[in-house]
Design a protein around this motif. Structure first.
Motif, short mmCIF file in Angstrom:
data_model
loop_
_atom_site.label_atom_id
_atom_site.label_comp_id
_atom_site.label_asym_id
_atom_site.label_seq_id
_atom_site.Cartn_x
_atom_site.Cartn_y
_atom_site.Cartn_z
N ASN A 107 -6.99 14.74 -1.06
CA ASN A 107 -7.44 13.37 -0.77
C ASN A 107 -8.92 13.32 -0.44
OD1 ASN A 107 -4.86 12.39 -1.19
ND2 ASN A 107 -4.32 12.35 0.98
N GLU A 120 0.84 -1.19 0.00
CA GLU A 120 0.00 0.00 0.00
C GLU A 120 0.88 1.25 0.00
OE1 GLU A 120 -2.22 -0.41 3.53
OE2 GLU A 120 -3.43 -2.08 2.80
N PRO A 121 0.43 2.31 -0.70
CA PRO A 121 1.22 3.55 -0.67
C PRO A 121 1.13 4.20 0.69
CG PRO A 121 -0.87 3.89 -1.80
CD PRO A 121 -0.77 2.41 -1.54
N THR A 122 2.25 4.72 1.17
CA THR A 122 2.29 5.39 2.47
C THR A 122 2.89 6.79 2.30
OG1 THR A 122 4.45 4.45 3.00
CG2 THR A 122 2.50 3.24 3.74
N ALA A 123 2.69 7.62 3.31
CA ALA A 123 3.21 8.98 3.31
C ALA A 123 3.58 9.33 4.74
CB ALA A 123 2.18 9.96 2.76
N PRO A 157 -2.18 7.61 -0.56
CA PRO A 157 -1.19 7.30 0.48
C PRO A 157 -1.61 7.92 1.81
CG PRO A 157 -0.13 8.16 -1.50
CD PRO A 157 -1.59 8.40 -1.66
#
Length: 343
Positions: free
Chosen positions: A17, A2-5, A138
């Motif tokens: 978002n 999964e994309p994270t930030a 993210p």
């Protein structure tokens, strides 16, 4: 994966978002085939952690519309420690992979289960009858965008099933969050110093404002590594506040009994932050050296206010971590069973 930030990047990306989440939820609602809810239908929100914290806003909105509703700890339902017989069940998992909500969903009646997830193609899709995606953006390990997007999804869901108007409120939210990120940064620095200097932090609110209270307490524990607990306003008056000292801090969200709580602890040296839309003239301790008042804009909708309060809390956490010798995203203790593998 999964994309994270980072926390700050995900926090500051919330206007975009949330706009993305609004479009995605509206699309999924249009194809979900959900019936309009009947007057008095009961609703359960089944979740864990931050997702369960978000349920306070939904439960308050449903109560205001005459619907019996409550949040349910998913692991309790999955393990037989709770029983749910609701007309509609909202299963929330931002990752779509939390095992407890998925196991709980199997205990719920088919045809009643609506999922909400940032990643709707993960295993949550197999366990619910319809799933509303938030957009797959993210998010930070200490949730930011996904938390507020879940609240926005609640507004759109209730609008779609005829419980209360929420479409206009949801449309305002991305712009409102952009305003908060800009306008409350300086105030958040002040609150951040209060949080960073406290040995323990109590957080208080009720109704929809318990959303931000519960989530701030979790962010304090996860991000600042400081003991914290959240309490419903009147519950707090029945004993929990007795531990407060000048080494602690108290954060309060609300406009009712909340505005007079500071008066009982300020002279003991307890730093208090009051986040409120109340007229300053109605705050008995206004002007006290130990009280920081964060005024809210007037006229906020229920879900809009829950999100605004949460974003102010996020800004305060981002400011507080600058006074700590460790990063916000670095967790000390890792559990192998709180998420299923990514598909």
């Amino acid at each position: 994966m999964e994309p994270t930030a980072s926390f700050v990047d995900a926090m500051r990306a919330q206007p975009e978002n949330l706009a993305r989440a609004r479009e995605t939820v509206l699309r999924d609602l249009a194809s979900a085939g959900l019936p309009r809810w009947e007057a008095g239908d009961s609703v359960a929100v089944v979740a864990m952690g931050a997702s369960l914290n978000s349920s306070h806003a939904l439960v308050a909105a449903l109560a205001g519309a005459g619907h019996p509703a409550g949040g349910v700890v998913a692991s309790d339902l999955a393990d037989g420690l709770a029983v749910v017989r609701a007309d509609h069940n909202i299963v929330v998992s931002e990752s779509g992979r939390s095992p407890e909500p998925l196991a709980a969903a199997r205990k719920l009646a088919a045809g009643t289960r609506i999922g909400i997830s940032n990643f709707p193609d993960q295993p949550i899709r197999d366990e619910v009858d319809a799933v509303l995606g938030l957009g797959g953006f993210p998010d930070s390990p200490v949730y930011t965008s996904g938390f507020t997007a879940t609240i926005l999804a609640y507004a759109l869901l209730l609008d779609h099933v005829g419980v209360r108007e929420g479409a206009a409120e949801a449309e305002r939210i991305p712009g409102r969050v952009a305003d908060v990120l800009r306008d409350y940064a300086e105030a958040a620095e002040t609150v951040g110093r209060v949080l960073a200097g406290a040995k323990t932090i109590d957080v208080v609110g009720r109704g929809a404002s318990l959303t931000a209270a519960a989530e701030l307490s979790l962010m304090v524990r996860e991000g600042l590594r400081t003991p914290s607990a959240a309490f419903e306003t009147f519950q707090y008056l029945h004993g929990p506040m007795e531990v407060l000292s000048d080494d602690d801090a108290l954060v309060i969200f609300g406009d009712g009994r909340e505005v007079s709580i500071p008066s009982s602890v300020l002279d003991a040296g307890v730093p208090v932050v009051l986040v409120t839309a109340a007229d300053p003239a109605t705050i008995p301790a206004a002007g006290h050296a130990n009280l920081t008042v964060i005024p809210l804009p007037a006229g906020l909708g229920l879900f809009e206010r829950a999100i605004v309060e949460t974003v102010i809390a996020q800004l305060a956490i981002a400011a507080a971590i600058e006074h700590k010798p460790y990063p916000l995203e670095e967790f000390l203790y890792h559990q192998d069973d709180t998420k299923l593998p990514v598909r």
